[in-house]
Design an enzyme around this catalytic site. Structure first.
Site, PDB file in Angstrom:
ATOM      1  N   ASP A   1      29.868  44.560 -46.908  1.00  0.00           N
ATOM      2  CA  ASP A   1      30.591  44.117 -48.103  1.00  0.00           C
ATOM      3  C   ASP A   1      30.008  42.794 -48.599  1.00  0.00           C
ATOM      4  O   ASP A   1      30.409  42.280 -49.640  1.00  0.00           O
ATOM      5  CB  ASP A   1      32.101  44.037 -47.855  1.00  0.00           C
ATOM      6  CG  ASP A   1      32.469  43.041 -46.779  1.00  0.00           C
ATOM      7  OD1 ASP A   1      31.561  42.529 -46.088  1.00  0.00           O
ATOM      8  OD2 ASP A   1      33.685  42.774 -46.613  1.00  0.00           O
ATOM      9  N   SER A   2      29.007  42.267 -47.874  1.00  0.00           N
ATOM     10  CA  SER A   2      28.239  41.126 -48.373  1.00  0.00           C
ATOM     11  C   SER A   2      27.539  41.511 -49.679  1.00  0.00           C
ATOM     12  O   SER A   2      27.005  40.658 -50.377  1.00  0.00           O
ATOM     13  CB  SER A   2      27.209  40.665 -47.335  1.00  0.00           C
ATOM     14  OG  SER A   2      26.444  41.760 -46.871  1.00  0.00           O
TER      15      SER A   2
ATOM     16  N   ASP B   1      30.605  49.237 -44.597  1.00  0.00           N
ATOM     17  CA  ASP B   1      31.826  48.433 -44.513  1.00  0.00           C
ATOM     18  C   ASP B   1      32.929  49.063 -45.344  1.00  0.00           C
ATOM     19  O   ASP B   1      32.660  49.658 -46.392  1.00  0.00           O
ATOM     20  CB  ASP B   1      31.563  47.026 -45.097  1.00  0.00           C
ATOM     21  CG  ASP B   1      31.207  46.014 -44.029  1.00  0.00           C
ATOM     22  OD1 ASP B   1      31.411  46.297 -42.833  1.00  0.00           O
ATOM     23  OD2 ASP B   1      30.717  44.932 -44.397  1.00  0.00           O
TER      24      ASP B   1
ATOM     25  N   LYS C   1      32.728  50.333 -40.745  1.00  0.00           N
ATOM     26  CA  LYS C   1      33.022  49.077 -40.058  1.00  0.00           C
ATOM     27  C   LYS C   1      34.102  48.368 -40.847  1.00  0.00           C
ATOM     28  O   LYS C   1      34.103  48.422 -42.077  1.00  0.00           O
ATOM     29  CB  LYS C   1      31.739  48.217 -39.998  1.00  0.00           C
ATOM     30  CG  LYS C   1      31.947  46.763 -39.610  1.00  0.00           C
ATOM     31  CD  LYS C   1      30.634  46.064 -39.312  1.00  0.00           C
ATOM     32  CE  LYS C   1      30.082  45.162 -40.378  1.00  0.00           C
ATOM     33  NZ  LYS C   1      30.968  44.200 -41.011  1.00  0.00           N
TER      34      LYS C   1
ATOM     35  N   GLU D   1      36.978  44.685 -40.407  1.00  0.00           N
ATOM     36  CA  GLU D   1      37.130  43.421 -39.684  1.00  0.00           C
ATOM     37  C   GLU D   1      38.464  43.318 -38.951  1.00  0.00           C
ATOM     38  O   GLU D   1      39.488  43.768 -39.452  1.00  0.00           O
ATOM     39  CB  GLU D   1      37.013  42.256 -40.678  1.00  0.00           C
ATOM     40  CG  GLU D   1      35.674  42.215 -41.382  1.00  0.00           C
ATOM     41  CD  GLU D   1      35.580  41.082 -42.396  1.00  0.00           C
ATOM     42  OE1 GLU D   1      36.559  40.311 -42.566  1.00  0.00           O
ATOM     43  OE2 GLU D   1      34.515  40.968 -43.032  1.00  0.00           O
TER      44      GLU D   1
ATOM     45  N   GLU E   1      30.245  37.596 -35.444  1.00  0.00           N
ATOM     46  CA  GLU E   1      29.675  36.714 -36.476  1.00  0.00           C
ATOM     47  C   GLU E   1      30.091  35.269 -36.243  1.00  0.00           C
ATOM     48  O   GLU E   1      31.284  34.967 -36.068  1.00  0.00           O
ATOM     49  CB  GLU E   1      30.139  37.179 -37.871  1.00  0.00           C
ATOM     50  CG  GLU E   1      29.604  36.278 -38.990  1.00  0.00           C
ATOM     51  CD  GLU E   1      29.746  36.866 -40.385  1.00  0.00           C
ATOM     52  OE1 GLU E   1      30.219  38.018 -40.528  1.00  0.00           O
ATOM     53  OE2 GLU E   1      29.381  36.158 -41.346  1.00  0.00           O
TER      54      GLU E   1
HETATM   55  O1  KIV Z   1      28.837  42.426 -44.840  1.00  0.00           O
HETATM   56  C1  KIV Z   1      27.949  42.064 -44.055  1.00  0.00           C
HETATM   57  O2  KIV Z   1      26.789  41.835 -44.426  1.00  0.00           O
HETATM   58  C2  KIV Z   1      28.291  41.894 -42.649  1.00  0.00           C
HETATM   59  C3  KIV Z   1      27.291  41.208 -41.787  1.00  0.00           C
HETATM   60  C4  KIV Z   1      27.345  39.748 -42.019  1.00  0.00           C
HETATM   61  C5  KIV Z   1      27.454  41.559 -40.365  1.00  0.00           C
HETATM   62  O3  KIV Z   1      29.345  42.268 -42.238  1.00  0.00           O
END
Ligand code: KIV
Length: 268
Positions: free
Chosen positions: A47-48, A86, A116, A118, A185
């Protein structure tokens, strides 16, 4: 180890053999193809994407609708790599049912191999429901950007009297709920080591030291595209500079009418 196609059972085997797992983010088809060809084991459609690709202030505003088409593009570019997507903020917190619905939607529409999201003990019921539905799940502990406001900003995790204990308890809850790996992280290295030793499943670190079972970086930081250089990342290339150089050369040649040349031109 270099299987033709990376599958979920390979990660535990790699941990047992002490072989490091490589993970990079990817948000589109050409990047996914390049990283797949380079032998990256896991492509993470993080989600980055919100702040790194879509110009948002953080990951928080990103939606499932925005993530699915880009995740689909990454899946199309991944021949060997395992693709993890994510779930964005708001797509899983409400209930196990919501987490399963969002995960099914993501997997069916995008072709990703796993999801994934959190959190630790607080989302263990969601994780159990998702893995019971037959969807591989990767955890994410330590600094969790979707909870940046609750964590009081981008703070290193695992510190304090109970820091290590809390992280280990969260990681064990995820393992118990069926996670196949856990991203750590911005965690102090001794805490990441303790979590890695406590788990049978692999840990994948970002800013968590060298003792995790694998490493992950945001590709734009790793390749030197953006102008944000977190201490835990390393610039392995100068892609941003190469892009600016190529675009400036193109602008110069078009203005000087030296491009297109005869070799780029159809005369009849
Ligand atoms: O969204 C993302 O890029 C991440 C990484 C920082 C592990 O979750």
């Amino acid at each position: 180890m270099s299987p033709k196609k990376v599958r979920i059972h390979h990660f535990k085997e790699m941990k047992q053999r002490g072989e490091k797992i490589t993970m990079l983010t990817a948000y589109d088809f050409p990047t996914a193809r390049a990283f797949d060809a380079a032998g990256v084991d896991i492509l993470l459609v993080g989600d980055s994407m919100g702040d790194n690709v879509l110009g948002m202030d953080s990951t928080v505003p990103l939606s499932l609708d925005e993530m699915i088409p880009l995740t689909r593009a990454v899946s199309r570019g991944a021949e060997r790599a395992f693709v993890v997507a994510d779930l964005p903020f708001g797509a899983y917190e409400v209930s196990p049912e919501q987490a399963v619905e969002s995960s099914i939607r993501m997997i069916k529409a995008s072709g990703a191999n796993a999801v994934k999201f959190e959190g630790g003990r607080r989302i263990a019921r969601q994780v159990k429901a998702v893995t019971d539905a037959g969807i591989p799940f990767c955890g994410h502990l330590g600094f969790t950007p979707q909870s940046e406001n609750a964590l009081g900003g981008r703070r290193i995790q695992g510190r304090g009297e109970h820091g290590v204990e809390e992280l280990v308890a969260d990681a064990l809850a995820l393992q118990e709920a069926g996670a196949f790996a856990v991203v750590l992280e911005m965690v102090i290295a001794p805490a990441a080591k303790a979590v890695t030793e406590a788990l049978d499943i692999p840990t994948i670190g970002i800013g968590a030291g060298k003792d995790t079972d694998g490493q992950v970086l945001v590709w734009l930081d790793m390749a030197g595209v953006g102008d944000w250089h977190p201490r835990f990342s390393k610039q392995f290339g100068a892609v941003g500079e190469a892009m600016r150089g190529a675009a400036a050369a193109y602008v110069d040649e078009v203005r000087a009418v030296s491009f297109p040349g005869p070799e780029h031109t159809f005369e009849d």
